[in-house]
Each structure stands twice: as C-alpha cells, then as structure tokens.
Design a protein around this motif. Structure first.
Motif, PDB file in Angstrom:
ATOM      1  N   GLY A   2      30.198  45.947  37.318  1.00 58.32           N
ATOM      2  CA  GLY A   2      30.909  46.379  38.563  1.00 58.32           C
ATOM      3  C   GLY A   2      31.643  47.549  38.615  1.00 58.32           C
ATOM      4  N   PRO A   3      32.309  47.624  39.651  1.00 61.18           N
ATOM      5  CA  PRO A   3      33.090  49.062  39.854  1.00 61.18           C
ATOM      6  C   PRO A   3      34.313  49.548  38.906  1.00 61.18           C
ATOM      7  N   LEU A  10      29.053  48.707  30.388  1.00 61.47           N
ATOM      8  CA  LEU A  10      29.355  49.969  31.171  1.00 61.47           C
ATOM      9  C   LEU A  10      28.760  50.333  32.322  1.00 61.47           C
ATOM     10  N   SER A  11      29.493  51.042  33.088  1.00 58.53           N
ATOM     11  CA  SER A  11      28.764  51.588  34.320  1.00 58.53           C
ATOM     12  C   SER A  11      28.204  52.999  33.925  1.00 58.53           C
ATOM     13  N   VAL A  12      26.995  53.022  34.318  1.00 56.89           N
ATOM     14  CA  VAL A  12      26.277  54.175  33.334  1.00 56.89           C
ATOM     15  C   VAL A  12      26.051  55.192  34.712  1.00 56.89           C
ATOM     16  N   VAL A  13      26.069  56.564  34.495  1.00 56.82           N
ATOM     17  CA  VAL A  13      25.843  57.576  35.305  1.00 56.82           C
ATOM     18  C   VAL A  13      24.925  58.604  34.559  1.00 56.82           C
ATOM     19  N   CYS A  42      21.508  51.538  36.101  1.00 61.15           N
ATOM     20  CA  CYS A  42      22.456  53.004  36.227  1.00 61.15           C
ATOM     21  C   CYS A  42      23.137  52.648  37.648  1.00 61.15           C
ATOM     22  N   ALA A  43      24.671  53.255  37.676  1.00 54.85           N
ATOM     23  CA  ALA A  43      25.502  53.298  38.665  1.00 54.85           C
ATOM     24  C   ALA A  43      25.123  54.546  39.575  1.00 54.85           C
ATOM     25  N   ALA A  97      35.947  59.827  39.792  1.00 46.84           N
ATOM     26  CA  ALA A  97      35.663  58.438  38.964  1.00 46.84           C
ATOM     27  C   ALA A  97      35.679  58.791  37.536  1.00 46.84           C
ATOM     28  N   PRO A  98      36.838  58.775  36.809  1.00 43.95           N
ATOM     29  CA  PRO A  98      36.907  59.431  35.689  1.00 43.95           C
ATOM     30  C   PRO A  98      35.944  58.594  34.809  1.00 43.95           C
TER      31      PRO A  98
END
Length: 428
Positions: free
Chosen positions: A7-8, A31-34, A50-51, A75-76
């Motif tokens: 989630g966010p 983890l939110s993956v970029v 991936c986000a 978004a850090p």
C-alpha cells in the motif's frame, strides 16, 4: 499500481535495474518499489510488483539525478538499491545526493575503481599487491619481468571483461596488442597471484560485517569462471584468514550496509583481495548460498529499508551446491544434445541452455559469453563440484566456425551488455 504491490504507506525504495524476480522479492518484503530501468533490459513481468516504473538509462547521471530528486521530493525514499553490476555506483551517487542512509558515493566509487581499491589496500597494508597504471609497452614488459607475471585489466568493469594473464615477458607484446584490439586505454597492471580462487559473500549492518559463505571458484587456466561451489573446500585456518581480511577490507572502504561480493586468491603468503563489489554475487552464487545456508542475500538487502532492525543469521551449511557453466567452442551452433538427460540426473537442481541451433557462440572473453549453466546439490563440496562438471560435460553443444565475426572490441561488448564503465565520464 498493481493490487499485489504494498500500500501507499509502505516504505518506498528506488530500485535501479534488476529483474522481475528482484522486484517481486522487494514487494514481498513489504516495500513500495519504484523501478528505474533501461528500456532494452526491462522485464514486463516486473510491473505487477512495482508502484512505479520509469524506463530511462539510469547511467545517464544528470537525467537519473533529476528524476530521483523529483520523485523523492514528492514521496521520499528510504533507500536507493541496485543488484545489477552497473547499478551500485549510481545508487551510491543518488544515496549521497538525496541524503539517504546507506552506502554513499565515496564507498561505491572506491569499489567501482579497481586501481583505487588496490591503492587503498596497499596503503593500509592489507595484503600488498604490486600494481601500476598501464602506460607503455616497455613499462608492461618491465613489470612482468620484475614480478614474473602480471594481470592486465581495465580499472573499471565486471564479468572479467578485457582481463588477461601475462605469464612471461615474452607474452607482453601479445597482451599489449590484445589490449589495443579491445580498445582498452585506461588499464592497470598488477602482479600475477597464484593460488586457489575464492569469493566471499558477506552482509553488513551499521558497519559491522558478517561473512556468510566462502565460494570456491574454478577459472581453469583463464580468467572467466567455469564453475563455483559453496562452501569452498578450505581448512578452518584458511577460512578464518580469508574472512578476516575481507572484513578489514570492508572497514577500510567504509562499507555501511548490505551485501558484498569479494574476490580473493589464497596465495602461499596468505589471502589477497582481487576486487570487491557492494552487491550480491553473479554467476548463480546467491542461489547456491540460499540453498546451502538458507539465506537469500538479495531479500536480506531489501529488509534494510524496513523500520525493523536487520539481524544477520549465523551461517550453518546444509550440504553443498555447485554450478558449472557451458562453454562450447566459438562458432555457429549446429546442434544441442543431452539437455533432457542432464535435467533428469541425480542432484540436478537446474539446467539452463542459452545456445540454440543457428546462433553464434562468441569466444570466451567474459562471463556473458557463457552458453548456459548446470546447478547441482550434493552432500559435500567435492561431490557437488564433481557432479556439476559431469552433468555439464554430458550436454553437447556442437559448433562450426561462424561466417560472421562476433564483437571483439570492448566498446562493442559493453554496448551489447548496455553497460558504461564510468557514467560520470560519459560524453567527455
């Protein structure tokens, strides 16, 4: 965003390059993956883990810095990570630029520059090895004559690309011409080390280093790995000496956290570091470590970005595992035989064959020229290595001389691998 992604509010990482499996492991860690990856290398299956995905050349320093800065401001990130061979240097730059925890540019630059690392180790008295920057043919010939042999290699690079052993002064002229044929202009010359070749797989947390495995390497008479075995067959005294030198080297470099893959030669005068990288090992070594020690170093890396502290498990081997690479003669592939039988052999975990009829096999210049791999488990290291070799030899890849010469210059090979030796110098 995929419904399978966290989630966010999940900790957010910037992942440079990698595979769909890498993205999956990071997402499974919460983890939110970029993911920033090169368009030619991106695996579409990564999308579901991936986000965000940004397809750019992450070795374009100006572009990736601007993109990372904008994303971080919106978004850090908690970490910038990369498990590729080309990515750690850029990850270090972005870690410093964004003010994040982890290994900054001062650390990753030394590990990326083999001449700088050798200079640091010699200055600190950590297994001195004679070295000089390549200049003239006469200097190369004199160095070989004085030290009885040498290794020439680029100051930056991976996969044993453009690395060559020079065993006598009589071979110096041929080596010099060979370097010129590769287009290598910035290279180093260091004394030829003799002894078993090893690699050390370690993991660091807050500057404290833990050795999880020592890998035995078989390079035959060349420089490209033909096989690996975990654990290496070593006495306890030799293993302790190798581990101690590795940890002292990582201290000298200032490695803060994460995996390190350190190549070592166990000489008659004790272990000597060849080079080191702040990433998981290639060549299926991470897979061997996971099978034998139950530790996936890549997954452990992603846990660094979580709020909970990371505890490195004490290594305890369960048997042994080995890989053997397929290295048929260069040329056009006519046939591939014995694959099904190899997969059915005792102890075989995996067989992968890249070569297909009609394809060209390049001369074995570096690790990307290998044509496949066999992975075998066994009760001990000797049995695992022996079994992997036997199964690999049972696979017959028949070739004939190719009408078209494969790429031989370093520039062409780097382009084929989509890798830049020093992205900070690109375009200069």
């Amino acid at each position: 965003m995929s419904t399978s992604a966290p989630g966010p509010d999940a900790p957010r990482i910037l992942l440079l390059g990698g595979t769909a499996e890498s993205a999956r492991k990071a997402a499974e860690c919460g983890l939110s993956v970029v993911n920033v990856d090169k368009p030619a290398l991106f695996e579409p299956a990564a999308k579901e883990h991936c986000a965000q995905i940004h397809l750019i050349d992450y070795q374009d320093i100006g572009l990736v810095t601007a993109l990372a800065g904008a994303l971080h401001q919106h978004a850090p990130f908690t970490r910038v990570l990369s498990q590729t061979e080309a990515g750690p240097l850029v990850a270090g730059h972005l870690t410093t630029a964004l003010g994040l925890a982890g290994n900054g540019i001062d650390v990753t630059r030394v590990l990326h520059d083999k001449l700088a690392l050798r200079g640091l180790l010699n200055t600190r008295g950590l297994g001195r090895v004679a070295v000089r920057r390549g200049t003239t043919f006469e200097a190369l010939r004199d160095f070989v004559a004085h030290h009885g042999g040498a290794v020439v290699k680029p100051t930056m690079g991976s996969g044993s690309l453009a690395v060559r052993k020079v065993r006598s002064p009589g071979e110096a002229a041929e080596a010099w011409d060979w370097l010129a044929s590769f287009g290598v202009r910035d290279f180093m010359v260091e004394e030829l080390l003799v002894g078993p070749e090893l690699s050390v797989e370690s993991f660091s947390v807050a500057g404290r280093h833990s050795v999880l495995a020592i890998t035995g390497k078989d390079n035959g008479d060349g420089v490209v790995a033909l096989g690996h075995v975990v654990p290496a067959e070593l006495s306890q005294d030799d293993a302790s000496a190798v581990a101690a030198l590795t940890c002292r080297m990582l201290d000298a470099v200032g490695l803060v956290e994460g995996p390190a893959h350190t190549e070592v030669i166990l000489t008659a005068d004790g272990p000597r570091v060849v080079e080191s990288h702040n990433r998981c090992a290639g060549g299926h070594i991470n897979e061997l470590v996971a099978m034998v020690y139950g530790v996936d170093l890549e997954r452990l890396t992603y846990r660094l970005a979580l709020p909970a502290p990371v505890t490195v498990p004490e290594p305890a081997a369960d048997g042994a595992a080995a890989v053997r690479f397929l290295t048929p003669p260069a040329g056009r592939v006519e046939s591939v035989e014995g694959v099904d039988e190899a997969r059915a052999a005792d102890g075989v975990v995996r067989v992968e064959v890249k070569a297909e009829p009609g394809q060209d096999v390049r001369p074995l210049h570096w690790s990307e020229d290998r044509s496949g791999v066999v992975v075998v488990r066994a009760e001990n290291s000797a049995a695992a290595a022996r079994g992997a070799r036997r199964v690999a030899e049972s696979i017959k890849i028949l070739t004939k001389p190719s009408e078209q010469e494969p790429p031989t210059t370093m520039g062409e090979l780097l382009a084929a691998a989509d890798e830049v030796l020093d992205p900070f110098a690109r375009g200069q």
